[in-house]
Design a protein around this motif. Sequence first.
Motif, short mmCIF file in Angstrom:
data_model
loop_
_atom_site.label_atom_id
_atom_site.label_comp_id
_atom_site.label_asym_id
_atom_site.label_seq_id
_atom_site.Cartn_x
_atom_site.Cartn_y
_atom_site.Cartn_z
N ALA A 31 48.49 -8.83 41.03
CA ALA A 31 47.83 -8.75 42.34
C ALA A 31 46.80 -7.62 42.40
O ALA A 31 45.78 -7.75 43.06
N ARG A 32 47.07 -6.52 41.73
CA ARG A 32 46.19 -5.35 41.79
C ARG A 32 45.22 -5.27 40.62
O ARG A 32 44.37 -4.40 40.59
N GLY A 33 45.39 -6.14 39.61
CA GLY A 33 44.51 -6.09 38.44
C GLY A 33 44.72 -4.83 37.63
O GLY A 33 43.78 -4.26 37.08
N MET A 34 45.97 -4.37 37.57
CA MET A 34 46.28 -3.16 36.81
C MET A 34 47.14 -3.55 35.60
O MET A 34 47.70 -4.64 35.57
N ASP A 35 47.24 -2.64 34.63
CA ASP A 35 48.10 -2.98 33.50
C ASP A 35 49.56 -2.81 33.91
O ASP A 35 49.88 -2.16 34.88
N GLU A 36 50.43 -3.45 33.15
CA GLU A 36 51.86 -3.50 33.51
C GLU A 36 52.50 -2.12 33.55
O GLU A 36 53.33 -1.84 34.39
N ALA A 37 52.11 -1.23 32.64
CA ALA A 37 52.70 0.12 32.62
C ALA A 37 52.38 0.87 33.92
O ALA A 37 53.24 1.54 34.49
N GLU A 38 51.15 0.72 34.40
CA GLU A 38 50.76 1.35 35.66
C GLU A 38 51.54 0.73 36.81
O GLU A 38 52.02 1.43 37.71
N ALA A 39 51.72 -0.58 36.78
CA ALA A 39 52.47 -1.27 37.84
C ALA A 39 53.92 -0.81 37.85
O ALA A 39 54.52 -0.65 38.92
N VAL A 40 54.50 -0.58 36.68
CA VAL A 40 55.89 -0.11 36.61
C VAL A 40 56.00 1.28 37.23
O VAL A 40 56.96 1.57 37.96
N LYS A 41 55.02 2.16 37.00
CA LYS A 41 55.02 3.49 37.63
C LYS A 41 54.98 3.36 39.14
O LYS A 41 55.72 4.01 39.87
N TRP A 42 54.08 2.49 39.62
CA TRP A 42 53.96 2.25 41.06
C TRP A 42 55.27 1.73 41.63
O TRP A 42 55.73 2.18 42.67
N TRP A 43 55.84 0.74 40.95
CA TRP A 43 57.07 0.12 41.44
C TRP A 43 58.17 1.17 41.53
O TRP A 43 58.91 1.22 42.51
N GLY A 44 58.28 2.01 40.50
CA GLY A 44 59.30 3.05 40.49
C GLY A 44 59.13 4.06 41.60
O GLY A 44 60.11 4.58 42.14
N SER A 45 57.89 4.36 41.97
CA SER A 45 57.68 5.32 43.06
C SER A 45 57.89 4.67 44.42
O SER A 45 58.39 5.31 45.34
N ALA A 46 57.55 3.39 44.55
CA ALA A 46 57.73 2.70 45.83
C ALA A 46 59.19 2.33 46.07
O ALA A 46 59.64 2.24 47.20
N PHE A 47 59.93 2.09 44.97
CA PHE A 47 61.34 1.73 45.05
C PHE A 47 62.12 2.70 44.17
O PHE A 47 62.44 2.38 43.02
N PRO A 48 62.43 3.92 44.68
CA PRO A 48 62.99 4.98 43.85
C PRO A 48 64.27 4.62 43.11
O PRO A 48 64.50 5.13 42.03
N GLY A 49 65.12 3.75 43.63
CA GLY A 49 66.37 3.40 42.96
C GLY A 49 66.19 2.39 41.84
O GLY A 49 67.11 2.13 41.07
N TRP A 50 65.00 1.82 41.70
CA TRP A 50 64.74 0.78 40.72
C TRP A 50 64.55 1.38 39.34
O TRP A 50 63.94 2.42 39.18
N ARG A 51 65.10 0.74 38.35
CA ARG A 51 64.90 1.16 36.97
C ARG A 51 64.46 -0.05 36.15
O ARG A 51 65.04 -1.13 36.30
N ALA A 52 63.50 0.14 35.27
CA ALA A 52 63.03 -0.95 34.41
C ALA A 52 64.16 -1.40 33.50
O ALA A 52 64.94 -0.58 33.02
N ALA A 53 64.24 -2.70 33.29
CA ALA A 53 65.30 -3.24 32.42
C ALA A 53 64.98 -3.02 30.97
O ALA A 53 63.92 -2.89 30.53
#
Length: 191
Positions: free
Chosen positions: A169-191
């Motif tokens: 959706a944002r046109g960003m690479d997956e690593a950047e999206a994972v950083k964003w996701w982790g900051s927006a959802f603090p309890g989330w951890r990448a599998a």
Amino acid sequence: MATAWSVTNRTDGLIDGADLPLIPSATAREAAALVSAGLWRVSGSGWTIQDFDSTQTSSAEIERLERKRRNDREYKAKVRAQGKGPDVVPDSRSDVRSDIESDVRSDIESDIGSEVVSDGKGKSKSKSKLQGQQAEPESFAYPEDGKALQVRQWIEGNGITSPAELAEARGMDEAEAVKWWGSAFPGWRAA
């Protein structure tokens, strides 16, 4: 919270009395206060959020957009698969890429009434104009600037359910999206 719950559960602003306990911090007393304030109205065995239909995307529209996105993904996958066959040779990779970028811009503009702008580095950003979609945070820079809550609301409001969808959706690479996701959802951890 009730509006977010209604969008997430696709109830189009209808809140059944039996569903009230499912909404965080919602009580019958608060519901009565919202009715008194004119923000909700009594409807059958529950309530209806006033102006929901004019401020939020309906479940039918969300489903239509999801079907269109799924069909577009399937079509593009089919075209890519055909392009890998021995009989199909594109003129050049840049021609194919510019055609795809043009198609994506056009699809976004027609689907959600957005303005697509280039960032000057070969990537495009979409500025949503669709009433009812969550407004994009003023800054989509990495949320060290305290925008993590706005980013989370934008993600949830636009029905994004994974870092991969956020990257798309944002046109960003997956690593950047994972950083964003982790900051927006603090309890989330990448599998």
